[in-house]
Design a protein around this motif. Sequence first.
Motif, PDB file in Angstrom:
ATOM      1  N   TRP A 139      -1.813   1.664  10.619  1.00 48.60           N
ATOM      2  CA  TRP A 139      -1.127   2.867  11.080  1.00 48.60           C
ATOM      3  C   TRP A 139      -0.421   2.596  12.411  1.00 48.60           C
ATOM      4  O   TRP A 139      -0.843   1.738  13.185  1.00 48.60           O
ATOM      5  CB  TRP A 139      -2.128   4.011  11.245  1.00 48.60           C
ATOM      6  CG  TRP A 139      -2.836   4.352   9.965  1.00 48.60           C
ATOM      7  CD1 TRP A 139      -4.056   3.892   9.552  1.00 48.60           C
ATOM      8  CD2 TRP A 139      -2.351   5.201   8.931  1.00 48.60           C
ATOM      9  NE1 TRP A 139      -4.358   4.404   8.320  1.00 48.60           N
ATOM     10  CE2 TRP A 139      -3.329   5.218   7.913  1.00 48.60           C
ATOM     11  CE3 TRP A 139      -1.186   5.955   8.750  1.00 48.60           C
ATOM     12  CZ2 TRP A 139      -3.187   5.959   6.740  1.00 48.60           C
ATOM     13  CZ3 TRP A 139      -1.040   6.699   7.599  1.00 48.60           C
ATOM     14  CH2 TRP A 139      -2.032   6.693   6.606  1.00 48.60           C
ATOM     15  N   ASN A 164      -4.707   5.546  -0.401  1.00 51.44           N
ATOM     16  CA  ASN A 164      -4.572   5.418   1.052  1.00 51.44           C
ATOM     17  C   ASN A 164      -3.936   6.639   1.706  1.00 51.44           C
ATOM     18  O   ASN A 164      -4.372   7.083   2.755  1.00 51.44           O
ATOM     19  CB  ASN A 164      -3.718   4.193   1.413  1.00 51.44           C
ATOM     20  CG  ASN A 164      -4.321   2.891   0.935  1.00 51.44           C
ATOM     21  OD1 ASN A 164      -5.335   2.438   1.447  1.00 51.44           O
ATOM     22  ND2 ASN A 164      -3.695   2.277  -0.063  1.00 51.44           N
ATOM     23  N   GLY A 187      -8.222   6.158   4.895  1.00 52.45           N
ATOM     24  CA  GLY A 187      -7.029   5.421   5.313  1.00 52.45           C
ATOM     25  C   GLY A 187      -7.321   4.137   6.050  1.00 52.45           C
ATOM     26  O   GLY A 187      -6.490   3.647   6.831  1.00 52.45           O
ATOM     27  N   TYR A 212      -7.457   1.139   4.970  1.00 54.84           N
ATOM     28  CA  TYR A 212      -6.825  -0.065   4.425  1.00 54.84           C
ATOM     29  C   TYR A 212      -5.331  -0.143   4.759  1.00 54.84           C
ATOM     30  O   TYR A 212      -4.592  -0.899   4.137  1.00 54.84           O
ATOM     31  CB  TYR A 212      -7.025  -0.109   2.911  1.00 54.84           C
ATOM     32  CG  TYR A 212      -8.480   0.004   2.524  1.00 54.84           C
ATOM     33  CD1 TYR A 212      -9.361  -1.051   2.740  1.00 54.84           C
ATOM     34  CD2 TYR A 212      -8.977   1.185   1.986  1.00 54.84           C
ATOM     35  CE1 TYR A 212     -10.701  -0.940   2.407  1.00 54.84           C
ATOM     36  CE2 TYR A 212     -10.318   1.299   1.652  1.00 54.84           C
ATOM     37  CZ  TYR A 212     -11.172   0.240   1.872  1.00 54.84           C
ATOM     38  OH  TYR A 212     -12.507   0.355   1.547  1.00 54.84           O
ATOM     39  N   VAL A 213      -4.905   0.644   5.736  1.00 50.85           N
ATOM     40  CA  VAL A 213      -3.501   0.711   6.123  1.00 50.85           C
ATOM     41  C   VAL A 213      -3.372   0.464   7.622  1.00 50.85           C
ATOM     42  O   VAL A 213      -4.221   0.907   8.408  1.00 50.85           O
ATOM     43  CB  VAL A 213      -2.903   2.097   5.772  1.00 50.85           C
ATOM     44  CG1 VAL A 213      -1.476   2.216   6.290  1.00 50.85           C
ATOM     45  CG2 VAL A 213      -2.954   2.340   4.277  1.00 50.85           C
ATOM     46  N   LYS A 259      -3.279   8.181  11.707  1.00 53.51           N
ATOM     47  CA  LYS A 259      -4.387   8.004  10.764  1.00 53.51           C
ATOM     48  C   LYS A 259      -5.206   9.285  10.640  1.00 53.51           C
ATOM     49  O   LYS A 259      -5.582   9.685   9.520  1.00 53.51           O
ATOM     50  CB  LYS A 259      -5.276   6.847  11.216  1.00 53.51           C
ATOM     51  CG  LYS A 259      -6.431   6.565  10.274  1.00 53.51           C
ATOM     52  CD  LYS A 259      -7.287   5.408  10.770  1.00 53.51           C
ATOM     53  CE  LYS A 259      -8.460   5.145   9.824  1.00 53.51           C
ATOM     54  NZ  LYS A 259      -9.339   4.052  10.296  1.00 53.51           N
ATOM     55  N   ARG A 271       0.798  -1.221   0.000  1.00 56.33           N
ATOM     56  CA  ARG A 271       0.000   0.000   0.000  1.00 56.33           C
ATOM     57  C   ARG A 271       0.835   1.279   0.000  1.00 56.33           C
ATOM     58  O   ARG A 271       0.276   2.381   0.011  1.00 56.33           O
ATOM     59  CB  ARG A 271      -0.956  -0.004   1.185  1.00 56.33           C
ATOM     60  CG  ARG A 271      -1.830  -1.261   1.204  1.00 56.33           C
ATOM     61  CD  ARG A 271      -3.093  -1.076   1.969  1.00 56.33           C
ATOM     62  NE  ARG A 271      -3.860  -2.318   2.040  1.00 56.33           N
ATOM     63  CZ  ARG A 271      -4.737  -2.710   1.131  1.00 56.33           C
ATOM     64  NH1 ARG A 271      -4.957  -1.982   0.066  1.00 56.33           N
ATOM     65  NH2 ARG A 271      -5.404  -3.841   1.281  1.00 56.33           N
TER      66      ARG A 271
END
Length: 419
Positions: free
Chosen positions: A257, A221, A252, A254-255, A263, A68
């Motif tokens: 953090w 993202n 955000g 899909y990440v 985030k 990502r």
Amino acid sequence: MNSKALIILGVVLVVITSIDLYAFKGIRLITENISPMYRQIATGIYWLFNTTVYLSLIWTVLNLDKFRLPEYTNIFFSISALLLMSIATKLVFNIFHGADDLAYMGSKVFHFFQNGSKVNPSGDTISRARFLTFVGAGLATIPLGAFAYGYTKGRFNFRVIRKNLSFKNLPKAFDGFKVIQISDIHIGSFPKGHESVAKAIEMINSRNPDIIVFTGDLVNNFASETDGWIEVFKNLKAKHGMYSILGNHDYGDYVQWDSATEKIQNLDAVKKANRDIGFDLLLNENRAIEIDGEKIGIVGVENWGLKPFPQFGDIDKANQGLGNVPFKILLSHDPSHWDEKVTDHKDMDLMLAGHTHGMQFGIEIPGIKWSPVQYKYPRWAGLYEKEDQKLYVNRGFGYHAYAGRIGMDPEITEIILKS
């Protein structure tokens, strides 16, 4: 790399290699009558391509933790396009190449259970097998060419789709009012500085829009994906302003953090990027546009989708203060919102959405409109109506997951409001 990733890689490689080996059997069959030198060249090209696919797949698995990150996005999406092209082409080829083998095996099994006798292939078995294999080779050029086009040109082949939409309650001052909609820019998917984006912006400005609306997913993202692009998008111009909302990717989610604060900071930066471009970002808010004393409302909600997508959109909150405005345009990223919530709000005359991308793959010709995405999203591209309300779903400006578009060009929508 953990053991689970190794197992997945092993299974995928076994499947792909099996497909390749059977396709190679067909390659040998259709090249058996050419000179040994050309046969060796064909063999070399075939396995050189396959080796490239294997190495790309191995590299992808080894670098999944970077999937990502913006600097790796183009590489991953290009590899996925290469892999899809390879598998689709060989599957078409193998279906026809394997037809004669399946027929022969079926006949052999039938005769074995019938009388236990052996079956000798008929004298024309080889010629029939070669014929079917040649047919498969010819048909395999269709997915090969389609994926090659989708990667090299299709994902950059912007088109303008023009719609005249009539409404009984549209104020006369807005008859002929031009709305340009774009959606799902996913700017981190584009090669940095790619000229297609600037050309698309020129296409938009050439339509001389009254307003420009952007219905979410500026990034994949990370807010940093917009680095170097803000100045390009600042060239967008509209007479009565530009309005935007957030899409599911902008949050955000899909990440992984390092902290909740990180985030939040990323989301704040995405919001700032919208505003730096010149968009009036609507977060469950509205704006009124006035011409000659008459008004229409632009209502923008945060993302609302069927779970597991977030449901931050609040139409009631976004609609506050617009009670006396006779006509309203709702900006909502996900078309699922239409059936679940929007049709209960009869004062939302036109909803503009995106999100589906038309799956970046489909067939749209007179009499046929199809994409696999329609089995998940009944409202997936184009215009939909229910009583006096209308929904338009944009096919997307950018691309995601694989670097290509086949039969589903990136879209700039021009909507002319008619009273």
